[in-house]
Scaffold this motif. Structure first.
Motif, PDB file in Angstrom:
ATOM      1  N   ASP A  50       0.835  -1.207   0.000  1.00  0.00           N
ATOM      2  CA  ASP A  50       0.000   0.000   0.000  1.00  0.00           C
ATOM      3  C   ASP A  50       0.868   1.255   0.000  1.00  0.00           C
ATOM      4  O   ASP A  50       0.578   2.229  -0.718  1.00  0.00           O
ATOM      5  N   ILE A  51       1.917   1.232   0.811  1.00  0.00           N
ATOM      6  CA  ILE A  51       2.820   2.391   0.876  1.00  0.00           C
ATOM      7  C   ILE A  51       3.501   2.604  -0.474  1.00  0.00           C
ATOM      8  O   ILE A  51       3.734   3.745  -0.887  1.00  0.00           O
ATOM      9  N   PHE A  52       3.797   1.518  -1.167  1.00  0.00           N
ATOM     10  CA  PHE A  52       4.399   1.634  -2.503  1.00  0.00           C
ATOM     11  C   PHE A  52       3.482   2.408  -3.436  1.00  0.00           C
ATOM     12  O   PHE A  52       3.911   3.348  -4.117  1.00  0.00           O
ATOM     13  N   TYR A 133      -5.162   4.521  -4.531  1.00  0.00           N
ATOM     14  CA  TYR A 133      -3.985   5.377  -4.390  1.00  0.00           C
ATOM     15  C   TYR A 133      -3.647   6.164  -5.650  1.00  0.00           C
ATOM     16  O   TYR A 133      -3.173   7.299  -5.564  1.00  0.00           O
ATOM     17  N   LEU A 134      -3.884   5.573  -6.810  1.00  0.00           N
ATOM     18  CA  LEU A 134      -3.482   6.247  -8.048  1.00  0.00           C
ATOM     19  C   LEU A 134      -4.580   7.105  -8.670  1.00  0.00           C
ATOM     20  O   LEU A 134      -4.289   7.926  -9.539  1.00  0.00           O
ATOM     21  N   THR A 135      -5.817   6.938  -8.230  1.00  0.00           N
ATOM     22  CA  THR A 135      -6.902   7.742  -8.801  1.00  0.00           C
ATOM     23  C   THR A 135      -7.670   8.534  -7.754  1.00  0.00           C
ATOM     24  O   THR A 135      -7.819   9.750  -7.882  1.00  0.00           O
ATOM     25  N   LEU A 136      -8.142   7.860  -6.707  1.00  0.00           N
ATOM     26  CA  LEU A 136      -8.951   8.560  -5.720  1.00  0.00           C
ATOM     27  C   LEU A 136      -8.137   9.526  -4.866  1.00  0.00           C
ATOM     28  O   LEU A 136      -8.583  10.646  -4.592  1.00  0.00           O
ATOM     29  N   VAL A 137      -6.959   9.108  -4.429  1.00  0.00           N
ATOM     30  CA  VAL A 137      -6.131   9.998  -3.603  1.00  0.00           C
ATOM     31  C   VAL A 137      -5.778  11.287  -4.340  1.00  0.00           C
ATOM     32  O   VAL A 137      -5.980  12.387  -3.802  1.00  0.00           O
ATOM     33  N   PRO A 138      -5.273  11.234  -5.572  1.00  0.00           N
ATOM     34  CA  PRO A 138      -4.982  12.481  -6.288  1.00  0.00           C
ATOM     35  C   PRO A 138      -6.220  13.329  -6.542  1.00  0.00           C
ATOM     36  O   PRO A 138      -6.126  14.554  -6.677  1.00  0.00           O
ATOM     37  N   THR A 147       4.488  17.667   1.455  1.00  0.00           N
ATOM     38  CA  THR A 147       5.927  17.788   1.686  1.00  0.00           C
ATOM     39  C   THR A 147       6.424  16.495   2.330  1.00  0.00           C
ATOM     40  O   THR A 147       5.624  15.604   2.649  1.00  0.00           O
ATOM     41  N   LEU A 148       7.728  16.396   2.534  1.00  0.00           N
ATOM     42  CA  LEU A 148       8.275  15.193   3.156  1.00  0.00           C
ATOM     43  C   LEU A 148       7.682  14.942   4.547  1.00  0.00           C
ATOM     44  O   LEU A 148       7.261  13.810   4.839  1.00  0.00           O
ATOM     45  N   PRO A 149       7.610  15.978   5.432  1.00  0.00           N
ATOM     46  CA  PRO A 149       6.991  15.739   6.744  1.00  0.00           C
ATOM     47  C   PRO A 149       5.528  15.298   6.618  1.00  0.00           C
ATOM     48  O   PRO A 149       5.074  14.429   7.364  1.00  0.00           O
ATOM     49  N   THR A 150       4.805  15.903   5.666  1.00  0.00           N
ATOM     50  CA  THR A 150       3.404  15.526   5.471  1.00  0.00           C
ATOM     51  C   THR A 150       3.290  14.104   4.968  1.00  0.00           C
ATOM     52  O   THR A 150       2.414  13.340   5.399  1.00  0.00           O
ATOM     53  N   TYR A 151       4.181  13.737   4.057  1.00  0.00           N
ATOM     54  CA  TYR A 151       4.193  12.372   3.519  1.00  0.00           C
ATOM     55  C   TYR A 151       4.427  11.370   4.651  1.00  0.00           C
ATOM     56  O   TYR A 151       3.725  10.353   4.749  1.00  0.00           O
ATOM     57  N   LEU A 152       5.407  11.640   5.495  1.00  0.00           N
ATOM     58  CA  LEU A 152       5.710  10.738   6.608  1.00  0.00           C
ATOM     59  C   LEU A 152       4.530  10.654   7.576  1.00  0.00           C
ATOM     60  O   LEU A 152       4.235   9.576   8.116  1.00  0.00           O
ATOM     61  N   LEU A 153       3.848  11.790   7.786  1.00  0.00           N
ATOM     62  CA  LEU A 153       2.681  11.796   8.654  1.00  0.00           C
ATOM     63  C   LEU A 153       1.565  10.933   8.066  1.00  0.00           C
ATOM     64  O   LEU A 153       0.909  10.167   8.782  1.00  0.00           O
ATOM     65  N   MET A 154       1.373  11.014   6.749  1.00  0.00           N
ATOM     66  CA  MET A 154       0.323  10.238   6.094  1.00  0.00           C
ATOM     67  C   MET A 154       0.648   8.751   6.112  1.00  0.00           C
ATOM     68  O   MET A 154      -0.246   7.907   6.266  1.00  0.00           O
ATOM     69  N   VAL A 155       1.922   8.411   5.965  1.00  0.00           N
ATOM     70  CA  VAL A 155       2.334   7.008   6.071  1.00  0.00           C
ATOM     71  C   VAL A 155       2.088   6.502   7.495  1.00  0.00           C
ATOM     72  O   VAL A 155       1.638   5.363   7.701  1.00  0.00           O
TER      73      VAL A 155
END
Length: 208
Positions: A50-52, A133-138, A147-155
């Motif tokens: 999923d993270i991929f 992940y490839l359609t609904l999320v965007p 940003t990187l901090p936001t990405y890490l928070l979402m993970v």
């Protein structure tokens, strides 16, 4: 990114994780077959996959995802092969009345690695997380604002939601495990498990 966006992401993820699908069905079957810890390892593999896909969407590579046909096909075949093997073992157990011997020695590194890899292959070949992940999320999340901090928070949000939902399914299956060791119940459960695994493998095989 706003708090509203994060809550929307978390809510959508919760629906994705809670809704029964091939990953949950395989995780429950793994619980009955090898115990909760192996099922948990399978769940870690699913989360990795999923993270991929999430990373692929965030980094803007979704546009070339269609070019990953060979990779997707390979992942799909791994997932289908694993599910088919689980189905065969379930049917064999129902036919013989005896539980099949494990492919690898319980607790061995090979066994843990095989379980993890099979878990990773599930979301990589399952249209459900791919579409999410490839359609609904965007469509709902401004990817340019991640940003990187936001990405890490979402993970981290993904992990925090995945653990309790997977744990609930694994725990429920594990509690029912002793009851399901009764010969008649076990045989019926093996037949149902084999049918479910076969159906899921066929769905993954024909999915585009």
């Amino acid at each position: 990114m706003s708090l509203e966006n994060l809550l929307l992401f978390a809510g959508a993820l919760l629906i994705l994780f809670v809704t029964p699908g091939p990953g949950i069905a395989a995780m429950i079957a793994r619980t009955l077959d090898a115990g909760p810890w192996h099922a948990a390892m399978y769940g870690v593999g699913i989360l990795t996959g999923d993270i991929f896909w999430f990373t692929l969407a965030v980094t803007g590579l979704a546009a070339i995802a269609d070019q990953l046909g060979a990779f997707w096909l390979a992942a799909k075949l791994v997932g289908v092969a694993y599910l088919s093997w689980m189905a065969f073992r379930a049917f064999w157990s129902a036919w013989t009345g005896a539980r099949p011997k494990p492919v690898f020695k319980a607790g061995s590194k090979t066994s843990w690695a095989a379980t993890y890899i099979a878990g990773v292959a599930m979301p990589l070949s399952n249209p459900k997380p791919i579409a999410f992940y490839l359609t609904l999320v965007p469509a709902f999340i401004p990817l340019e604002a991640i940003t990187l901090p936001t990405y890490l928070l979402m993970v981290a949000i993904m992990a925090l939601l995945a653990v309790p939902t997977a744990g609930a399914y694994i725990g429920g299956a594990h509690k029912a495990r002793d009851w399901m060791t009764r010969p008649a119940v076990r045989r019926g459960a093996d037949i149902v498990t084999g049918c479910v695994m076969t159906a899921i493998a066929l769905v993954l095989l024909v999915a585009r």
